[in-house]
Motif scaffolding. Structure first.
Motif, PDB file in Angstrom:
ATOM      1  N   GLY A  92      37.972  18.243  33.496  1.00  0.00           N
ATOM      2  CA  GLY A  92      36.733  18.489  32.759  1.00  0.00           C
ATOM      3  C   GLY A  92      36.649  17.696  31.462  1.00  0.00           C
ATOM      4  O   GLY A  92      37.645  17.149  30.990  1.00  0.00           O
ATOM      5  N   ASP A  93      35.435  17.645  30.911  1.00  0.00           N
ATOM      6  CA  ASP A  93      35.252  17.011  29.600  1.00  0.00           C
ATOM      7  C   ASP A  93      35.571  18.000  28.485  1.00  0.00           C
ATOM      8  O   ASP A  93      35.869  17.613  27.368  1.00  0.00           O
ATOM      9  CB  ASP A  93      33.795  16.551  29.428  1.00  0.00           C
ATOM     10  N   ARG A  94      35.453  19.278  28.787  1.00  0.00           N
ATOM     11  CA  ARG A  94      35.656  20.317  27.766  1.00  0.00           C
ATOM     12  C   ARG A  94      36.672  21.347  28.247  1.00  0.00           C
ATOM     13  O   ARG A  94      36.962  21.429  29.441  1.00  0.00           O
ATOM     14  CB  ARG A  94      34.336  21.038  27.493  1.00  0.00           C
ATOM     15  N   GLY A  95      37.144  22.119  27.297  1.00  0.00           N
ATOM     16  CA  GLY A  95      38.073  23.193  27.632  1.00  0.00           C
ATOM     17  C   GLY A  95      37.323  24.506  27.826  1.00  0.00           C
ATOM     18  O   GLY A  95      36.163  24.497  28.227  1.00  0.00           O
ATOM     19  N   ASN A 101      41.382  23.180  34.020  1.00  0.00           N
ATOM     20  CA  ASN A 101      42.122  21.957  33.669  1.00  0.00           C
ATOM     21  C   ASN A 101      43.626  22.136  33.877  1.00  0.00           C
ATOM     22  O   ASN A 101      44.298  21.224  34.359  1.00  0.00           O
ATOM     23  CB  ASN A 101      41.839  21.564  32.217  1.00  0.00           C
ATOM     24  N   ALA A 102      44.131  23.330  33.547  1.00  0.00           N
ATOM     25  CA  ALA A 102      45.577  23.586  33.662  1.00  0.00           C
ATOM     26  C   ALA A 102      46.058  23.435  35.110  1.00  0.00           C
ATOM     27  O   ALA A 102      47.152  22.906  35.354  1.00  0.00           O
ATOM     28  CB  ALA A 102      45.892  24.978  33.142  1.00  0.00           C
ATOM     29  N   GLY A 120      37.288  12.301  33.108  1.00  0.00           N
ATOM     30  CA  GLY A 120      37.146  13.549  32.343  1.00  0.00           C
ATOM     31  C   GLY A 120      37.971  13.489  31.069  1.00  0.00           C
ATOM     32  O   GLY A 120      39.104  13.008  31.080  1.00  0.00           O
ATOM     33  N   ARG A 121      37.395  13.955  29.960  1.00  0.00           N
ATOM     34  CA  ARG A 121      38.030  13.815  28.648  1.00  0.00           C
ATOM     35  C   ARG A 121      39.428  14.426  28.580  1.00  0.00           C
ATOM     36  O   ARG A 121      40.347  13.837  28.035  1.00  0.00           O
ATOM     37  CB  ARG A 121      37.155  14.440  27.557  1.00  0.00           C
ATOM     38  N   ARG A 122      39.596  15.601  29.177  1.00  0.00           N
ATOM     39  CA  ARG A 122      40.878  16.314  29.073  1.00  0.00           C
ATOM     40  C   ARG A 122      42.038  15.504  29.654  1.00  0.00           C
ATOM     41  O   ARG A 122      43.094  15.407  29.049  1.00  0.00           O
ATOM     42  CB  ARG A 122      40.789  17.668  29.788  1.00  0.00           C
ATOM     43  N   ILE A 123      41.794  14.924  30.823  1.00  0.00           N
ATOM     44  CA  ILE A 123      42.875  14.160  31.462  1.00  0.00           C
ATOM     45  C   ILE A 123      43.026  12.783  30.804  1.00  0.00           C
ATOM     46  O   ILE A 123      44.137  12.266  30.683  1.00  0.00           O
ATOM     47  CB  ILE A 123      42.691  14.083  33.014  1.00  0.00           C
ATOM     48  N   CYS A 124      41.903  12.218  30.332  1.00  0.00           N
ATOM     49  CA  CYS A 124      41.969  10.916  29.644  1.00  0.00           C
ATOM     50  C   CYS A 124      42.815  11.044  28.382  1.00  0.00           C
ATOM     51  O   CYS A 124      43.653  10.190  28.097  1.00  0.00           O
ATOM     52  CB  CYS A 124      40.571  10.426  29.276  1.00  0.00           C
ATOM     53  N   ILE A 234      32.937  32.283  34.475  1.00  0.00           N
ATOM     54  CA  ILE A 234      33.807  33.430  34.733  1.00  0.00           C
ATOM     55  C   ILE A 234      34.698  33.697  33.516  1.00  0.00           C
ATOM     56  O   ILE A 234      34.878  34.843  33.084  1.00  0.00           O
ATOM     57  CB  ILE A 234      34.685  33.184  36.001  1.00  0.00           C
ATOM     58  N   ALA A 235      35.234  32.609  32.932  1.00  0.00           N
ATOM     59  CA  ALA A 235      36.118  32.754  31.765  1.00  0.00           C
ATOM     60  C   ALA A 235      35.353  33.366  30.592  1.00  0.00           C
ATOM     61  O   ALA A 235      35.874  34.244  29.889  1.00  0.00           O
ATOM     62  CB  ALA A 235      36.685  31.393  31.371  1.00  0.00           C
TER      63      ALA A 235
END
Lengths: 275, 89
Positions: A92-95, A101-102, A120-124, A234-235
């Motif tokens: 994802g781009d955001r958390g 993402n985890a 996606g920002r998180r992995i980048c 959901i979160a």
């Protein structure tokens, strides 16, 4: 006691602002769900059509000679040597999307030797690569990436290509998975289909494979985005529930503290007047 | 006129999925038209104009950004990275 109630008031205020935030994020995620699901359905329909077409083409004996086609097992080749793996990882781009993402990062750890192409920002950020947005990833970007991947595959720079993405099961559950796309695995025996190829079988297949790979990228990115939005909703729902519970507890504690300070004051006054 | 089922699919979904009389476009070896009863066939489609005559006799034109065309027993499928009807432009 005064200090105690003041502390509690500050905490209630802070929980209140968290509640507003989670509520707003939940609403944003809800409004995005429908659009994300529509986009996902469309790209999945395209990917399914591509898949069917590739299977049809690959059943021809001449196409099976193509380096893109693997008639043996999928992904995990039977060679003793570990295959050189390239993974397109979609996060994802955001958390604030639960374990979305985890789960991707956890699965990526199983392939420490793999060459990673992040989207996606998180992995980048994690692999320290140039930022590519997963939210605004276009079909044009997918075609460019597909061309590079197919050229590198033909040049022998890697043995297998996979997409690490999230599979949408339903609104409540999504799971990280790897889809092996190159070489294209074909099951069953080759058959003479009686199909006429123009100009020839190999040219048609070699043009169809980059199209297939790009289609798979687009479908995976859109499916992952639908998963991200659903996971975030959901979160946020559960965060909202927890924040409400926490506020209730704090309010109860605050009222008790307030009441006990009043009682103490009354006791002091009564005791004072009695003397 | 006899018709057949044509599906045009792009990453944005199925753009067209209906009965048509004919489909004309540019294949790898030149312009071609597909009518009902065509033999099973697959070709590389070049970028260019594409025209369709629907079952109701309506003629539509579009710009196709290259792709693959397959004619099979279950229908004709045109897969393309981009496809835009001319009236949309």
């Amino acid at each position: 006691m005064g200090a105690d109630t003041k502390q509690l008031r500050i905490r209630i205020k802070s929980v209140d602002s968290s509640l507003h935030l989670t509520k707003a994020m939940g609403l944003v995620a809800s409004s995005k769900i429908r659009r994300a699901n529509e986009e996902m359905d469309k790209s999945v329909a395209y990917a399914e059509t591509l898949d069917k077409m590739i299977c049809e083409l690959a059943s021809s004996p001449e196409c099976r000679k193509s380096p893109f086609i693997d008639t043996g097992n999928t992904g995990d080749t039977k060679e003793k040597k570990e295959p050189r793996t390239r993974l397109v990882v979609i996060a994802g781009d955001r958390g604030l999307a639960g374990g979305y993402n985890a789960n991707i990062f956890r699965m990526l750890k199983q392939y420490p030797e793999a060459e990673v192409y992040p989207i996606g920002r998180r992995i980048c950020d994690r692999v320290e690569a140039e930022f590519i947005s997963s939210e605004s990833y276009s079909a044009k970007d997918a075609y460019e990436l597909s061309k590079t991947m197919c050229d590198d595959f033909l040049a022998g720079k890697f043995d297998r290509l996979g997409i690490l993405c999230t599979k949408y099961i339903n609104l409540m559950s999504q799971e990280a998975e790897i889809r092996w796309i190159l070489p294209v695995s074909v099951k069953g025996d080759s058959v003479k289909s009686g199909m006429v190829f123009e100009p020839d079988e190999r040219t048609v297949l070699d043009s169809a494979v980059p199209e297939y790979v790009a289609g798979m990228f687009v479908a995976a990115v859109r499916e992952s985005f639908a998963c991200e939005v659903a996971a975030r909703r959901i979160a946020m729902d559960s965060a909202e529930k927890n924040a409400k519970q926490m506020r209730e507890n704090l309010e109860l504690e605050y009222n008790r503290a307030r009441q006990s300070s009043i009682t103490q004051e009354i006791t002091e006054i009564v005791a004072g007047s009695g003397k | 006129m006899k018709t057949y089922k044509l599906t045009i699919s792009t990453p944005d979904g199925h753009i067209f999925d209906d009965e048509v009389v004919s489909l004309s476009l540019r294949g790898s070896d030149g312009d071609l038209a597909v009518l009902a009863g065509h033999i099973n066939f697959a070709t590389v489609v070049k970028a260019g104009k594409c025209s369709i005559e629907t079952g109701s006799g309506e003629k539509m034109t579009a710009t196709v950004g290259g792709g693959i065309l397959t004619v099979g027993d279950e229908g004709t499928v045109l897969l393309s990275s981009s496809f835009a009807w001319d009236q949309d432009a």
